[in-house]
Design a protein around this motif. Sequence first.
Motif, PDB file in Angstrom:
ATOM      1  N   GLU A 298       0.837  -1.193   0.000  1.00  0.00           N
ATOM      2  CA  GLU A 298       0.000   0.000   0.000  1.00  0.00           C
ATOM      3  C   GLU A 298       0.878   1.252   0.000  1.00  0.00           C
ATOM      4  O   GLU A 298       1.890   1.314   0.690  1.00  0.00           O
ATOM      5  N   VAL A 300       0.454   5.030   1.121  1.00  0.00           N
ATOM      6  CA  VAL A 300      -0.416   5.994   1.780  1.00  0.00           C
ATOM      7  C   VAL A 300       0.204   7.371   1.592  1.00  0.00           C
ATOM      8  O   VAL A 300       1.370   7.596   1.907  1.00  0.00           O
ATOM      9  N   ARG A 483      -4.326   5.183  -0.532  1.00  0.00           N
ATOM     10  CA  ARG A 483      -5.151   5.892   0.451  1.00  0.00           C
ATOM     11  C   ARG A 483      -4.530   7.249   0.663  1.00  0.00           C
ATOM     12  O   ARG A 483      -3.306   7.395   0.621  1.00  0.00           O
ATOM     13  N   GLU A 495      -9.630  11.222   5.550  1.00  0.00           N
ATOM     14  CA  GLU A 495      -9.009  10.066   4.901  1.00  0.00           C
ATOM     15  C   GLU A 495      -9.867   9.658   3.718  1.00  0.00           C
ATOM     16  O   GLU A 495     -11.093   9.627   3.813  1.00  0.00           O
ATOM     17  N   PRO A 497     -10.073   6.811   0.278  1.00  0.00           N
ATOM     18  CA  PRO A 497      -9.473   5.792  -0.568  1.00  0.00           C
ATOM     19  C   PRO A 497      -9.110   6.434  -1.906  1.00  0.00           C
ATOM     20  O   PRO A 497      -9.749   7.415  -2.297  1.00  0.00           O
TER      21      PRO A 497
END
Lengths: 521, 323
Positions: A298, A300, A483, A495, A497
Amino acid sequence: MSSSEKRRNTTPTAGAPAVELLRINKWFGAVHANRDVSLSVAPGTIHGIVGENGAGKSTLMSILYGFHRADRGEIRIAGRPVAIRGSEDAIAAGIGMVHQHFMLVDTFTVVENVILGAEGGRLLAPGTHRARGELAELASEYALEVPPDALVGDLPVGLQQRVEILKALYRGAEILVLDEPTGTLAPQEADHLFRILRRLKGQGKTIVLITHKLREIMAVTDRISVMRQGRMVAHRDTATTTVAEIAELMVGRRVLSQVEKEAVKPGRDLLSVENLRVRDDRGLSSVRNVSFSVRAGEIVGIAGVAGNGQSELMEALAGLRPVVGGRILVAGKPVGAGGRLRRRLGLAHVPEDRRRMGLVMPFQARESAILGHHDDPRYRRAALFDWAAVSRDTAGKMDAFDVRPADPRRITAAFSGGNQQKLVLAREIERDPLVLLVGQPTRGVDIGAIEFIHRRLVAMRDAGRAVLLISAELDEIMGLSDRILVMFGGTIAGEFPAGRATERELGLLMAGAAGRERSAP
Amino acid sequence: MELLTLLALVLDSTLRLSAPLILAALAGLFSERSGIIDIGLEGKMLGAAFAAATAATFTGSPWAGLAAGIGASVLLALVHGYACITHRGNQVVSGLALNILVSGVTAVLGIAWFAQGGRTPQLPGEARFLPLEWPGAAPLRDVPGVGTLYSELLSGHNLMVYLAFLAVPTVAWVLYRTRFGLRLRAAGENPQSVETAGISIIALRYRALLCTGVACGMAGTYLSLAQSASFINDMTAGKGYIALAALIFGKWRPYPAMLACLLFGFLDATAIRLQGVDLPGVGEVPVQFVQALPYVLTVVLLAGFIGRAIPPKALGVPYVKER
């Protein structure tokens, strides 16, 4: 005296370009920074100048503003040749400049900053009085409201920039040059700036905009000139060109502006942050109870306007700044103070400021490439360095990350920004860390290198590693992240996605307008 | 009554002892506000004290002495400027070098010219700045309270003391109300902002150093023509450094710097008064301890008592035109 005469001299000759640069040449030692550069800017237009770092845009504008003198070539303002020997001459010719790094005195009020150099007499009182009146007029005319008695150092960046514009207008500038004006602005602030620029254009001012942000230049300019390697390579009307064409002209080849990314199912938490609290250099609380995690596979991204705690967060995670409260876990294990244990646990850090924190500029590339890993037995022979091994190792990294020129003994400072950044990335990524912290990975990096760096970050993610990205470039955050977290005032304000965040939503959160979206214009 | 007189006497010498500090601190203010560190206040004062005493010896006029003192100090300031502004040298090194140079040169010239072990000859009254009696001071002396205040504290100082205290509002006015002051402050904070406004930072800083030279020349002249009656080797005895410390305590602002100078002057005056005095419960205070007091205080204050002093941002950074 002579300055007012010069100003009279610049009453426009009908039909003449507002600014005309003819075959400008400038050398710095052996470097030919501007080669036969010619440029013609029509009055009452917004003219964009784009180019990669080192393409010669800033040099050209420094020549126009009298910081440097051209070795050859001519400058004409409103059709008349002028000799610009210093900023004084440029101001007299009606040129105002908004520098990338503001030329403001932080401890002065807005009014004091505006009148500096244009005080109108030995005593300050009359000039200050006059400036107040004129500032009020300019403010209402161009939507340039600034509190006149505020200390400039206390103002947010967007307002400081307005002070710079006001300074230029107060000196009677007809031609306004802006150097990378949106670098530190939130999207809404940038939009406001563009509204101001359009209004200035509406009043007949000529605006020259230097930038490397293509989307912005497409949105606001009438005409675009592209520079590459010291030359002016093309001029285009904004209405009849595309971002892709301009990007290609800048780099000299086709570039992908968006990184291809496959969907990856994120795994376990590799980096966990629990109720983290950190203070800034002044001892003020700058990260307030922040919790989040980054999973395997991921990326972020943390978006935010500079100064909202992102840098302090990054430094605390990297072990460069003491933690006041909360916990940091790498792959489930708490990290201690300092950086050494973190590195052993699999944490790597590419700092925001590579020149100050990522590299030692006077070092050779091979010395910079092993910073922090000096105790690696591979680089050692008894108590001494095995320089041959270090060179081999560095050459391998340079090859893998396309660092050019691939010379391990070249001085770090002699590489371009993009190649320096690739050297830092190579050092950190080649050790195959579990968690990679990256700050501003493409600041001051050419488009070609940006594409490469982005691909490497995505490759990390695809290999099941966790990447935490902090960037001032919203495009970069939106393009790379799975994200997105928005930081404002030291907390996580939102926050999203990936793919679900719009630039407008992010921008509002970045500006701290969470609860009052409707009231924003 | 006894106490009041004592206090008046101490305050009286406080004024006299702080006057040269104030002049030197204001001198430093011009230089440092423009971005040039001036650790050479000491040397400029010493040079001025020597030049003033020498000129006064030969001409018999304190005014010629003052002119020579200012001239010497301005010359030294310009040398500092040539090293630091024109050649972008290290400002601390240049200042220290001047201090050492002046200390040696004054001693050598003093011995060569006057053959009195480095001293200049004792000056007669008319070659010095003498105390000025204010009208009515003598008869008022015996009036308690106001009279003592008037005749002891206000009257009876030499011209230079009054000049020093008048210089404070003058410098504040120049700094905050004039074009030169605005540019000076800007030069010390962000020289680029001055240069981009079309003003030469080099010329501006030289002008600042000229002001420094003049004020420091007055401070040095005070030492040899007002406080004493001749030049003595190294007679500044660290006053230049104390003035610099006062400037820093005062956060580079005229009035606070003056207050800091008064504090140092007061300590000095107290120290002189306390010599050989039996304090109840303590006994006689050793002279050395009392004399060390101002310096101890400097260290204590510098160690953070005054809060953080934020210097002009560009202080000590040689100005290089961008790229």
